[in-house]
Write a protein that holds these residues in place. Sequence first.
Motif, PDB file in Angstrom:
ATOM      1  N   ALA A   8      12.211  -8.328   6.004  1.00 52.71           N
ATOM      2  CA  ALA A   8      11.459  -8.942   7.099  1.00 52.71           C
ATOM      3  C   ALA A   8      11.325  -8.000   8.287  1.00 52.71           C
ATOM      4  CB  ALA A   8      12.116 -10.245   7.522  1.00 52.71           C
ATOM      5  N   THR A   9      12.385  -7.276   8.614  1.00 46.06           N
ATOM      6  CA  THR A   9      12.306  -6.385   9.776  1.00 46.06           C
ATOM      7  C   THR A   9      11.376  -5.208   9.502  1.00 46.06           C
ATOM      8  OG1 THR A   9      14.326  -5.228   9.053  1.00 46.06           O
ATOM      9  CG2 THR A   9      14.586  -7.027  10.614  1.00 46.06           C
ATOM     10  N   TYR A  10      11.388  -4.700   8.270  1.00 49.40           N
ATOM     11  CA  TYR A  10      10.474  -3.606   7.922  1.00 49.40           C
ATOM     12  C   TYR A  10       9.023  -4.072   7.979  1.00 49.40           C
ATOM     13  CZ  TYR A  10       8.152   0.099   5.297  1.00 49.40           C
ATOM     14  OH  TYR A  10       7.287   1.109   4.909  1.00 49.40           O
ATOM     15  N   LYS A  11       8.767  -5.233   7.405  1.00 45.79           N
ATOM     16  CA  LYS A  11       7.395  -5.737   7.422  1.00 45.79           C
ATOM     17  C   LYS A  11       6.907  -5.990   8.846  1.00 45.79           C
ATOM     18  CE  LYS A  11       6.909  -7.965   2.895  1.00 45.79           C
ATOM     19  NZ  LYS A  11       6.670  -9.258   2.219  1.00 45.79           N
ATOM     20  N   ARG A  12       7.768  -6.514   9.684  1.00 45.13           N
ATOM     21  CA  ARG A  12       7.368  -6.744  11.075  1.00 45.13           C
ATOM     22  C   ARG A  12       6.935  -5.437  11.740  1.00 45.13           C
ATOM     23  NH1 ARG A  12       9.912  -5.961  15.634  1.00 45.13           N
ATOM     24  NH2 ARG A  12      11.941  -5.686  14.641  1.00 45.13           N
ATOM     25  N   GLN A  13       7.598  -4.359  11.410  1.00 47.69           N
ATOM     26  CA  GLN A  13       7.291  -3.063  11.996  1.00 47.69           C
ATOM     27  C   GLN A  13       6.036  -2.430  11.405  1.00 47.69           C
ATOM     28  OE1 GLN A  13      10.924  -1.053  11.050  1.00 47.69           O
ATOM     29  NE2 GLN A  13      12.132  -2.154  12.580  1.00 47.69           N
ATOM     30  N   ARG A  14       5.756  -2.691  10.123  1.00 50.76           N
ATOM     31  CA  ARG A  14       4.729  -1.911   9.430  1.00 50.76           C
ATOM     32  C   ARG A  14       3.509  -2.700   8.961  1.00 50.76           C
ATOM     33  NH1 ARG A  14       3.200   2.292   8.541  1.00 50.76           N
ATOM     34  NH2 ARG A  14       3.637   2.837   6.379  1.00 50.76           N
TER      35      ARG A  14
ATOM     36  N   ASP B  41      -1.303 -15.911  15.507  1.00 52.17           N
ATOM     37  CA  ASP B  41      -0.238 -15.695  16.482  1.00 52.17           C
ATOM     38  C   ASP B  41       1.130 -15.930  15.823  1.00 52.17           C
ATOM     39  OD1 ASP B  41      -2.123 -15.223  18.463  1.00 52.17           O
ATOM     40  OD2 ASP B  41      -2.174 -17.337  19.102  1.00 52.17           O
ATOM     41  N   GLY B  42       2.173 -15.459  16.501  1.00 54.92           N
ATOM     42  CA  GLY B  42       3.525 -15.776  16.079  1.00 54.92           C
ATOM     43  C   GLY B  42       4.083 -14.918  14.969  1.00 54.92           C
ATOM     44  N   VAL B  43       3.485 -13.733  14.735  1.00 51.07           N
ATOM     45  CA  VAL B  43       3.947 -12.872  13.642  1.00 51.07           C
ATOM     46  C   VAL B  43       5.389 -12.420  13.862  1.00 51.07           C
ATOM     47  CG1 VAL B  43       3.624 -10.625  12.543  1.00 51.07           C
ATOM     48  CG2 VAL B  43       1.649 -12.109  12.953  1.00 51.07           C
ATOM     49  N   ASP B  44       5.691 -11.892  15.042  1.00 50.04           N
ATOM     50  CA  ASP B  44       7.046 -11.389  15.300  1.00 50.04           C
ATOM     51  C   ASP B  44       8.083 -12.487  15.146  1.00 50.04           C
ATOM     52  OD1 ASP B  44       6.074  -8.864  15.760  1.00 50.04           O
ATOM     53  OD2 ASP B  44       6.252  -8.954  17.950  1.00 50.04           O
ATOM     54  N   ASP B  45       7.800 -13.656  15.701  1.00 49.02           N
ATOM     55  CA  ASP B  45       8.750 -14.761  15.595  1.00 49.02           C
ATOM     56  C   ASP B  45       8.939 -15.194  14.145  1.00 49.02           C
ATOM     57  OD1 ASP B  45       9.132 -14.770  18.316  1.00 49.02           O
ATOM     58  OD2 ASP B  45       7.772 -16.453  18.698  1.00 49.02           O
TER      59      ASP B  45
ATOM     60  N   PRO C  97       1.585  -5.355  10.006  1.00 48.84           N
ATOM     61  CA  PRO C  97       0.397  -5.597  10.838  1.00 48.84           C
ATOM     62  C   PRO C  97      -0.463  -4.344  11.040  1.00 48.84           C
ATOM     63  CG  PRO C  97       2.301  -6.708  11.771  1.00 48.84           C
ATOM     64  CD  PRO C  97       2.827  -5.825  10.674  1.00 48.84           C
ATOM     65  N   SER C  98       0.160  -3.209  11.273  1.00 44.83           N
ATOM     66  CA  SER C  98      -0.626  -1.989  11.499  1.00 44.83           C
ATOM     67  C   SER C  98      -1.299  -1.517  10.220  1.00 44.83           C
ATOM     68  CB  SER C  98       0.263  -0.882  12.078  1.00 44.83           C
ATOM     69  OG  SER C  98       1.302  -0.526  11.190  1.00 44.83           O
TER      70      SER C  98
ATOM     71  N   ILE D 187       2.169  -5.765   0.593  1.00 42.02           N
ATOM     72  CA  ILE D 187       2.296  -4.633   1.518  1.00 42.02           C
ATOM     73  C   ILE D 187       2.215  -3.314   0.757  1.00 42.02           C
ATOM     74  CG2 ILE D 187       4.835  -4.631   1.479  1.00 42.02           C
ATOM     75  CD1 ILE D 187       4.768  -3.761   4.418  1.00 42.02           C
ATOM     76  N   LYS D 188       2.736  -3.285  -0.474  1.00 43.63           N
ATOM     77  CA  LYS D 188       2.630  -2.065  -1.274  1.00 43.63           C
ATOM     78  C   LYS D 188       1.166  -1.753  -1.598  1.00 43.63           C
ATOM     79  CE  LYS D 188       7.179  -2.422  -3.486  1.00 43.63           C
ATOM     80  NZ  LYS D 188       7.908  -2.528  -4.774  1.00 43.63           N
TER      81      LYS D 188
END
Length: 256
Positions: free
Chosen positions: A193-199, A120-124, A201-202, A158-159
């Motif tokens: 950080a914002t890019y990783k949050r968007q990409r 839990d808490g990934v977005d935060d 997890p999926s 992530i790469k």
Amino acid sequence: METDTDDRVAAAVAALSDRATERAGDEFTRAAWLSLADPRPPEELSPFDADERGWVGAGLRWLVVSAVAYRVAGRDARATRRGAEGIAVARDLLTTLDAPAQRGCLAEFVADFRTVAAMDGVDDAYADAADAYRDADGVDDPRRVATSPLFEAAAAPIKQVARGPANGEIAVEWADLHGSDPADAGAFLARRATYKRQRFPSLVDRVVDDGRLAAPRGTTAYGDDNHRCPACGSTDVNWIADHVLCLRCSAPMERD
């Protein structure tokens, strides 16, 4: 100079090429522990000393990748433990890697560990990392910071994960992870950080569903007449960690 860590990474890559993903998780874990204990062997660098380059980041990288491998292998409990270990190590490193931008990168790692371990808490966590970057003072050259070992280690998982769904190609570019204006250092680094949050997890969910984690990308060649993949027929080659793998599916290549 080849190190024990290099040997363990090579063993992990070999396991991925054999689709032995749980074994790959074990070997990536061993690589992480070795790297955390001895991050820069030629210099005898201690992981408990301040280091403006952040060589100890490689250990965090392999812990992140090990958790993904365990998830792909269906070993979710072990992935969760790797995530918890990684968060603890990243937070402990705040006592030594204390440059403002490094603190942001360690917060980014914390968010990555939550992601790959399905916590839990990934977005935060990614929001906290972005805020830490925006609040970082005294970053004169964010491009140099972003190419330091610590930051490259945080970008690598992530790469690697993105390669599988992209048929082995580079799917996460420098421009994806960083802002367009290096004069605004906070925003430039917060983009990570914002890019990783968007990409991220999926992407992790995708490779878990596919049941396959690609090997890291090394030196590549397209249409190599000397090699062919016995699994998919490709002649596109990925040389990584002393292995000759298929760029497309990470299977061992055969001499043609």
